[in-house]
Enzyme design. Sequence first.
Site, PDB file in Angstrom:
ATOM      1  N   ASP A 239       1.006  -1.183  -0.059  1.00  0.00           N
ATOM      2  CA  ASP A 239       0.116  -0.085   0.029  1.00  0.00           C
ATOM      3  C   ASP A 239       0.776   1.417   0.029  1.00  0.00           C
ATOM      4  O   ASP A 239       0.428   2.240  -0.436  1.00  0.00           O
ATOM      5  CB  ASP A 239      -0.778   0.025   1.220  1.00  0.00           C
ATOM      6  CG  ASP A 239      -2.084  -0.887   0.878  1.00  0.00           C
ATOM      7  OD1 ASP A 239      -1.900  -2.087   0.848  1.00  0.00           O
ATOM      8  OD2 ASP A 239      -3.163  -0.346   0.611  1.00  0.00           O
ATOM      9  N   LYS A 250      -0.599  -5.575   3.843  1.00  0.00           N
ATOM     10  CA  LYS A 250      -1.760  -6.116   4.716  1.00  0.00           C
ATOM     11  C   LYS A 250      -1.263  -6.710   6.029  1.00  0.00           C
ATOM     12  O   LYS A 250       0.013  -7.372   5.967  1.00  0.00           O
ATOM     13  CB  LYS A 250      -2.623  -7.104   3.884  1.00  0.00           C
ATOM     14  CG  LYS A 250      -3.685  -8.213   4.474  1.00  0.00           C
ATOM     15  CD  LYS A 250      -4.609  -7.122   5.132  1.00  0.00           C
ATOM     16  CE  LYS A 250      -5.434  -6.048   4.314  1.00  0.00           C
ATOM     17  NZ  LYS A 250      -5.936  -4.896   5.187  1.00  0.00           N
TER      18      LYS A 250
END
Length: 347
Positions: A239, A250
Amino acid sequence: MPTFHTIKWVDPGLVSMIDQRVLPHQVVYNEYRDPAAVAQAIKDMVVRGAPAIGAAAAFGLALVPVHDTSDKMETVLADLKQASEILRQARPTAVNLSWAIDRILALVEERNFKSVAQLRDVVLGEAQKIALEDVEINYSLGSHAQSLILDGAVIFHHCNTGALAAVDYGTALGAIRIAHEKGKKIFVYLDETRPRLQGARLSAWELLQYGVPFKVVADGASGHYMRTEKIDLCIVGTDRVAANGDVANKIGTYNLAVVAHENKVPFYVAVPKSTIDMAAPSGDVIEIEERPAHEVTHVGNLQITPDNTPVGNPAFDITPAKYVTAFITEDGIVYPPYQENLAKLFQ
Ligand code: MRU
């Protein structure tokens, strides 16, 4: 190949997104005509995955000049600014969200528009461009990954990083899909990815459609498999990557990376350049989203903990750069030293 779309613009002014909360048992598309509703869909994880969130924000902004009831430029520009703030706050960790918003706002600021119609065309055109580029970039990244995914490779993957996490292909799972499309005989271990089960629900659903052989395993099983089986590589998405190579991804990625390191299994991070945040010196400054407790206390509608159980639910973790064997980008593979070599990507 996939029979679904994650996100697309529908003329004259709707954003259509597959509802990832109800996959794999129901395939439902939701349509949005309001940027605040798109922001809520990002928060609720109707759409998720860093590149998909970026595209959703871009299309969300495009809704503003299409539906604005005012034909006054100042009003529409103010509405665009307001929508951008609402969208920006939807989720904090994936940098693609603000990257896409800033790209559109920068374009708007540098132009002198003659009419709201012209503004609408430019904003929508840029959102479409972001979506199209996403597919090209992911394909290029996945192609570069092929030198690391050999015929016969056994691969560990975390979360969902495929077409559902992007406009198409995705990053790590896109590379796996391309390996399969090229005829390589690969096998994939999919971490189920508690608490929202992106691996068990979404990656499994995608790999079934592509015909890639896999099995879903509990997150805690990776150490067992790496110790007892021949695992050739781990490949995950991200991300946000900091300038020093620390990786936000994650929750559970850090555990996987440490176990991979301990077992001498290469750990690769597939990352489009839009997910590299050169303004973040290290992972320490990356905000980690804390999500609602019910994601941990419940599986679906079933409560699995005693009433009033205290819960921690960080959606992401930081994997220190030292555990990353290499980054796979659309421009090629980047090896350490990351501080230096990631910077070179932007020169
Ligand atoms: O919370 P999610 O499902 O949005 O998290 C997704 C991930 O962590 C992915 O690995 C990441 O966004 C990269 S997707 C190409």
